[in-house]
Scaffold this active site. Structure first.
Site, PDB file in Angstrom:
ATOM      1  N   CYS A 131       0.479  -1.334  -0.028  1.00  0.00           N
ATOM      2  CA  CYS A 131      -0.144   0.000   0.090  1.00  0.00           C
ATOM      3  C   CYS A 131       0.992   1.257   0.314  1.00  0.00           C
ATOM      4  O   CYS A 131       0.221   2.597   0.138  1.00  0.00           O
ATOM      5  CB  CYS A 131      -0.924  -0.206   1.531  1.00  0.00           C
ATOM      6  SG  CYS A 131      -2.026  -1.081   1.145  1.00  0.00           S
ATOM      7  N   HIS A 151      -3.769   7.187   3.231  1.00  0.00           N
ATOM      8  CA  HIS A 151      -4.184   6.016   2.809  1.00  0.00           C
ATOM      9  C   HIS A 151      -5.304   5.917   3.511  1.00  0.00           C
ATOM     10  O   HIS A 151      -5.650   5.973   4.289  1.00  0.00           O
ATOM     11  CB  HIS A 151      -3.400   5.152   3.128  1.00  0.00           C
ATOM     12  CG  HIS A 151      -3.159   3.625   2.680  1.00  0.00           C
ATOM     13  ND1 HIS A 151      -3.613   3.437   1.037  1.00  0.00           N
ATOM     14  CD2 HIS A 151      -3.146   2.456   3.583  1.00  0.00           C
ATOM     15  CE1 HIS A 151      -3.821   2.034   0.721  1.00  0.00           C
ATOM     16  NE2 HIS A 151      -3.629   1.378   2.862  1.00  0.00           N
ATOM     17  N   ASN A 157     -10.308   0.487   0.153  1.00  0.00           N
ATOM     18  CA  ASN A 157      -8.585  -0.136   0.202  1.00  0.00           C
ATOM     19  C   ASN A 157      -7.878  -0.795  -1.115  1.00  0.00           C
ATOM     20  O   ASN A 157      -7.963  -1.116  -1.476  1.00  0.00           O
ATOM     21  CB  ASN A 157      -7.952  -0.788   1.563  1.00  0.00           C
ATOM     22  CG  ASN A 157      -6.531  -0.745   1.535  1.00  0.00           C
ATOM     23  OD1 ASN A 157      -6.345  -0.412   0.947  1.00  0.00           O
ATOM     24  ND2 ASN A 157      -6.660  -1.282   1.983  1.00  0.00           N
TER      25      ASN A 157
HETATM   26  O1  UT7 Z   1      -4.010  -1.235   3.826  1.00  0.00           O
HETATM   27  C1  UT7 Z   1      -2.755  -2.314   4.053  1.00  0.00           C
HETATM   28  C2  UT7 Z   1      -2.778  -1.786   5.661  1.00  0.00           C
HETATM   29  N1  UT7 Z   1      -3.919  -2.951   6.120  1.00  0.00           N
HETATM   30  C3  UT7 Z   1      -4.946  -2.330   7.346  1.00  0.00           C
HETATM   31  O2  UT7 Z   1      -4.550  -1.242   7.204  1.00  0.00           O
HETATM   32  C4  UT7 Z   1      -5.931  -2.653   7.530  1.00  0.00           C
HETATM   33  C5  UT7 Z   1      -6.057  -2.884   9.176  1.00  0.00           C
HETATM   34  N2  UT7 Z   1      -7.132  -3.546   9.554  1.00  0.00           N
HETATM   35  C6  UT7 Z   1      -8.824  -3.188   9.493  1.00  0.00           C
HETATM   36  O3  UT7 Z   1      -8.729  -2.143   9.134  1.00  0.00           O
HETATM   37  C7  UT7 Z   1      -9.503  -3.724  10.789  1.00  0.00           C
HETATM   38  O4  UT7 Z   1      -9.000  -4.816  11.243  1.00  0.00           O
HETATM   39  C8  UT7 Z   1     -10.423  -4.836   9.818  1.00  0.00           C
HETATM   40  C9  UT7 Z   1     -11.549  -3.669   9.563  1.00  0.00           C
HETATM   41  C10 UT7 Z   1      -9.458  -5.553   8.606  1.00  0.00           C
HETATM   42  C11 UT7 Z   1     -11.039  -5.997  10.672  1.00  0.00           C
HETATM   43  O5  UT7 Z   1     -11.931  -4.778  11.665  1.00  0.00           O
HETATM   44  P1  UT7 Z   1     -11.955  -5.091  13.330  1.00  0.00           P
HETATM   45  O6  UT7 Z   1     -12.174  -4.248  14.098  1.00  0.00           O
HETATM   46  O7  UT7 Z   1     -10.441  -5.525  13.741  1.00  0.00           O
HETATM   47  O8  UT7 Z   1     -12.276  -6.839  13.164  1.00  0.00           O
HETATM   48  P2  UT7 Z   1     -11.740  -8.009  13.412  1.00  0.00           P
HETATM   49  O9  UT7 Z   1     -11.278  -8.751  13.235  1.00  0.00           O
HETATM   50  O10 UT7 Z   1     -11.192  -7.495  15.216  1.00  0.00           O
HETATM   51  O11 UT7 Z   1     -13.362  -9.017  13.606  1.00  0.00           O
HETATM   52  C12 UT7 Z   1     -14.336  -8.301  14.757  1.00  0.00           C
HETATM   53  C13 UT7 Z   1     -15.149  -9.733  15.194  1.00  0.00           C
HETATM   54  C14 UT7 Z   1     -14.503 -11.608  14.590  1.00  0.00           C
HETATM   55  O12 UT7 Z   1     -16.256 -11.679  15.124  1.00  0.00           O
HETATM   56  P3  UT7 Z   1     -15.839 -12.780  16.210  1.00  0.00           P
HETATM   57  O13 UT7 Z   1     -14.428 -13.157  16.416  1.00  0.00           O
HETATM   58  O14 UT7 Z   1     -15.953 -11.567  17.357  1.00  0.00           O
HETATM   59  O15 UT7 Z   1     -16.208 -13.586  16.673  1.00  0.00           O
HETATM   60  C15 UT7 Z   1     -15.015 -11.271  12.894  1.00  0.00           C
HETATM   61  O16 UT7 Z   1     -15.462 -12.544  12.149  1.00  0.00           O
HETATM   62  O17 UT7 Z   1     -16.018  -9.306  12.969  1.00  0.00           O
HETATM   63  C16 UT7 Z   1     -16.077 -10.620  12.405  1.00  0.00           C
HETATM   64  N3  UT7 Z   1     -16.052  -9.860  11.390  1.00  0.00           N
HETATM   65  C17 UT7 Z   1     -17.227  -9.919  10.377  1.00  0.00           C
HETATM   66  N4  UT7 Z   1     -18.706 -10.259  10.603  1.00  0.00           N
HETATM   67  C18 UT7 Z   1     -19.129  -9.687   9.412  1.00  0.00           C
HETATM   68  C19 UT7 Z   1     -14.891 -10.034   9.767  1.00  0.00           C
HETATM   69  N5  UT7 Z   1     -15.182  -9.763   8.970  1.00  0.00           N
HETATM   70  C20 UT7 Z   1     -16.303  -9.298   8.654  1.00  0.00           C
HETATM   71  C21 UT7 Z   1     -17.158  -9.205   7.736  1.00  0.00           C
HETATM   72  N6  UT7 Z   1     -18.956  -8.883   8.529  1.00  0.00           N
HETATM   73  N7  UT7 Z   1     -16.828  -8.923   6.661  1.00  0.00           N
END
Ligand code: UT7
Length: 322
Positions: A113, A249, A279
């Site tokens: 990125c 970004h 993204n």
């Molecule tokens: O561009 C390069 C660099 N990339 C980044 O900077 C990305 C950085 N990371 C992020 O933006 C975030 O971590 C994400 C958007 C990828 C994820 O958000 P989060 O708040 O960190 O969610 P999480 O991964 O901790 O997941 C929380 C919950 C999980 O369920 P449980 O385990 O709490 O029951 C996931 O399974 O949300 C669930 N989940 C979803 N639910 C509905 C994950 N993806 C989805 C989805 N829809 N698409």
């Protein structure tokens, strides 16, 4: 003293738009989850037969016209991308040929990125060294071609596009300072497991998908971006209050809000495209810059901080006056 200045910008987004509601039909997700956790509402997805260079060419044509230069003026092409058309020849040579740009150095670089920030920094050095007068610098990505559309953790995040700038040598200050960094200890938190010399046989299979430990990436991204923004301003002798615009970004609105808070910048001074573009990896910063300039918010003379963070990890920032 020779400086480099951005004198033209352009962007291209593929025609097909996929909304969060479209994704609800594919994976177990909701528009509400995607919007609140990421800020994304829709993203553009390239056609099956569309390549990254196709998008670069469209963005470059607009930037060239905007800059009022001729293709014969261009004497350097650098493209930041993780998704080039081919392993070789490099994508910048494909763009050079299609646009009729004369013989000049043309190469691509891969910094996930952060690709555009790395490319812009490199072009700035070429210009300051007196090697280059007029560079075409692009950030572009067909990242949806790497996405596993059955993985809700990643498929809701990404989009495709290309952003291009024309960077010219100038007596007037444009780019003030560039700061790049990388730390390979984090390589396993965000990667794509296929390359030219590793796992090539699994390309196109279910095993080939973007791997991301989102939460951990999030934490390091916020910490690192906050630190480099402060370092960039300090080295340039610029205060937070002097900044007119943040062009970040566009990975996640929550990361962007955290950055804005650290810089004491109201969100009105941040160019946001994550809701419309998702993204787009290396394309996100140049496309956001183009959006901000074309809609009249970023004006000549404004002080702009661009920054990015991506797989590797890699990161970088560029402070400039438009
Ligand atoms: O561009 C390069 C660099 N990339 C980044 O900077 C990305 C950085 N990371 C992020 O933006 C975030 O971590 C994400 C958007 C990828 C994820 O958000 P989060 O708040 O960190 O969610 P999480 O991964 O901790 O997941 C929380 C919950 C999980 O369920 P449980 O385990 O709490 O029951 C996931 O399974 O949300 C669930 N989940 C979803 N639910 C509905 C994950 N993806 C989805 C989805 N829809 N698409």
């Amino acid at each position: 003293m020779t400086y480099s200045r951005i004198v033209g910008t352009g962007r291209y987004l593929p025609e097909r738009v996929m909304t969060n509601f479209d994704l609800e039909k594919i994976v177990d997700t909701t528009d509400e989850w995607i919007r609140t956790r990421t800020g994304v509402e829709r993203r553009h997805v390239c056609a099956e037969d569309q390549t990254t260079s196709d998008m670069c060419i469209e963005a470059a044509k607009i930037a060239i016209e905007d800059a009022g230069v001729d293709v014969s003026d261009i004497d350097l092409i650098i493209t930041g991308t993780t998704t080039p058309d081919l392993i070789f020849p490099n994508i910048s040579t494909l763009i050079q040929h299609q646009l009729g740009i004369p013989v000049c150095p043309a190469f691509s670089l891969e910094a996930a990125c952060t690709g555009f920030i790395y490319a812009l920094t490199t072009a700035d050095k070429f210009i300051k060294a007196g090697e280059t007068k007029c560079a075409l610098v692009i950030g572009a990505e067909c990242i949806t071609k790497l996405v596993d559309w059955s993985d809700r953790n990643t498929c809701v995040l990404f989009g495709d596009g290309a952003g291009a700038v024309i960077l010219k040598s100038s007596e007037e200050q444009g780019i003030i300072s560039c700061h790049l960094g990388a730390d390979g200890q984090y390589k396993d938190l965000l990667y794509y497991p296929v390359g030219a010399s590793k796992n090539l046989a699994v390309a196109g299979t279910d095993a080939a998908a973007i791997m991301m430990s989102g939460n951990e990436v999030f934490k390091v991204a916020v910490k690192t971006l906050g630190r480099i923004a402060a370092e960039t301003l300090e080295k340039a002798g610029v205060t937070k209050e002097e900044l007119d615009w943040l062009v970040p970004h566009q990975a996640n609105i929550r990361i962007i809000q955290a950055m804005a808070k650290r810089l004491n910048m109201p969100m009105e001074k941040v160019i946001l495209t994550v809701q419309d573009h998702g993204n787009t990896s290396a394309a996100s910063v140049p496309m956001a810059l183009d959006v901000g300039i074309r809609d009249g918010r970023i004006k000549p003379g404004h002080l702009v901080l661009m920054e990015a963070f991506g797989g590797g990890f890699t990161w970088g920032s560029v402070l400039m006056r438009l």
